[in-house]
Write an enzyme that holds these catalytic residues in place. Sequence first.
Site, mmCIF file in Angstrom:
data_model
loop_
_atom_site.group_PDB
_atom_site.id
_atom_site.type_symbol
_atom_site.label_atom_id
_atom_site.label_comp_id
_atom_site.label_asym_id
_atom_site.label_seq_id
_atom_site.Cartn_x
_atom_site.Cartn_y
_atom_site.Cartn_z
ATOM 1 N N LYS A 125 0.483 -1.641 0.687
ATOM 2 C CA LYS A 125 0.419 0.155 -0.132
ATOM 3 C C LYS A 125 0.792 1.663 0.226
ATOM 4 O O LYS A 125 0.677 2.342 -0.330
ATOM 5 C CB LYS A 125 -1.198 -0.070 1.026
ATOM 6 C CG LYS A 125 -2.253 -1.287 1.079
ATOM 7 C CD LYS A 125 -3.042 -1.158 2.348
ATOM 8 C CE LYS A 125 -3.802 -2.142 1.619
ATOM 9 N NZ LYS A 125 -5.583 -1.980 2.530
ATOM 10 N N ARG A 126 1.854 1.278 0.662
ATOM 11 C CA ARG A 126 2.904 2.788 0.377
ATOM 12 C C ARG A 126 3.721 2.831 -0.659
ATOM 13 O O ARG A 126 4.246 4.018 -0.760
ATOM 14 C CB ARG A 126 3.578 2.339 1.885
ATOM 15 C CG ARG A 126 3.078 2.617 2.738
ATOM 16 C CD ARG A 126 4.197 2.884 4.560
ATOM 17 N NE ARG A 126 4.519 0.857 4.250
ATOM 18 C CZ ARG A 126 3.799 -0.527 4.470
ATOM 19 N NH1 ARG A 126 2.555 0.362 5.045
ATOM 20 N NH2 ARG A 126 4.384 -1.048 4.351
#
Length: 508
Positions: free
Chosen positions: A266-267
């Site tokens: 997600k990052r």
Amino acid sequence: MERRVRVRFAPSPTGPLHIGGVRTALYNYLFARQHKGDFILRIEDTDSQRFVPGAEEYINESLRWCGINIDEGVNEGGDYAPYRQSERREIYLKYAMDLINSDNAYYAFDTPEELTSLRESVEAKGEVFAYNYTVRTEFATSLILSKEEVEERINRGDQWVVRFKMPENEIIHMKDLIRGDIAVNTSTLDDKVLYKSADSLPTYHLANIVDDRLMEISHVIRGEEWLPSLPLHYLLYRSFGWSDIQPEFAHLPLLLKPTGKGKLSKRDGDKMGFPVFPLKWVAPTTGETARGYREDGYFPESFINMIALLGWNPGNDQEIMNMEQLTELFSLDKVGKSGARFDPEKAKWFNSQYMQKRDNSELAESFLVELKERGVDCSLDMAIKVTSMIKERTTFISDFWGESFFIFEAPKSFDEKVVAKFWKGENPIRMAKLRELLAEVEDFSASNTESLVHNWIKSNELPMGQIMNSLRLVIVGESKGPSMFDICEMIGKEETLKRIDFAISELA
Ligand code: GLU
């Protein structure tokens, strides 16, 4: 009789849906459509600690934007409602008790301190701690306490959990529609918690199996991260006596970073400059934001097309497919086992392909919104003309202005490099002559001006490149843009002459 195909997408509302989650939803949806079955959205919110407000709405809105239509779900309802596990909480205890009664599970009363202390003593011996057959008898559990002691503890309000009693040294044979046959020895697995008295809620494993059964799910299509849970799920089905009617399983390959190394997280998006979420997300507590494909200007059709090909292909080189074609062509047989590398450049390529297919008037409507914000007055007709002229050069609607600003604004200054290159020698005089020629033209259509100017260049033996580049400098202010004659037609004769006059006086 053939079993009706019923599949579910079962996200936990713990944050925004990652593109991997969208792909899982999409494959389930395509599979359901292809088999004329049902696509169900079930919200798995039994982990109250990880619950994030707004995540469920985000999931619904993302699927809607993608064109993934839900047959049964939290908002749609359906014969198997409710579809939010927190609203089904009364259902699960009975099943936990059934497992205890059939000796497939047990009550465990150990406290977190007891668990930590045993873990530490095992690890101190250099061994790996697992809560399984090797240690389960060292705790206060219904396996060693008498029935009366168990009842007493429960009645006085001691906290308990129900744990699965994982068999010792048994080979579990499983079948995955993508990975084929899989076998695991149960001694490598632990006694997972199935139910907790603390919040009167089941854990994922119990709720997931019970609901898949009660909702008559025929196929479970989900991410590879759930493969390690498959033996437990097989054993739960067996313990309930449901092996004959359990769903078939398919575990989808991981999505990998653009480098091909490691899982796309997600990052990664913010680190590498591309969105990993379908829609923009604003974290409810911190206000932190993450980019979304929708807000970045992607068309949902292009996004879906790109996502569909992350781990699957139709078996040939076909790349551009709409939802109908995907539905027809999709098959789990052609889903790969190895990770699928995510390529943000390819995502852009898909969008530019869909840009070309998009209706000009629809694009023009969106462009008009931006023009209005910029204080530019433009009719729909004109916006449509501009759109058809520039769209092949664009990927997003947000590229339109950069490709067409010169239609709406005359240059106030001129690119110095281009000036140095072309505003020299005979060229200023040639522009003055060209102005005279154009001033006489009545029909200012691109085709007419083009043939007149080309004839003039030829009959006077002038250098075509020098003339056309000087004209571009004068009209656009720099060396970019589509055909000069199209631009001149669009801005009209008066404006064309005005710009030539301005450049001649300004650059003198
Ligand atoms: N709630 C699980 C998740 O968040 C569902 C896994 C499954 O499909 O079984 O992904």
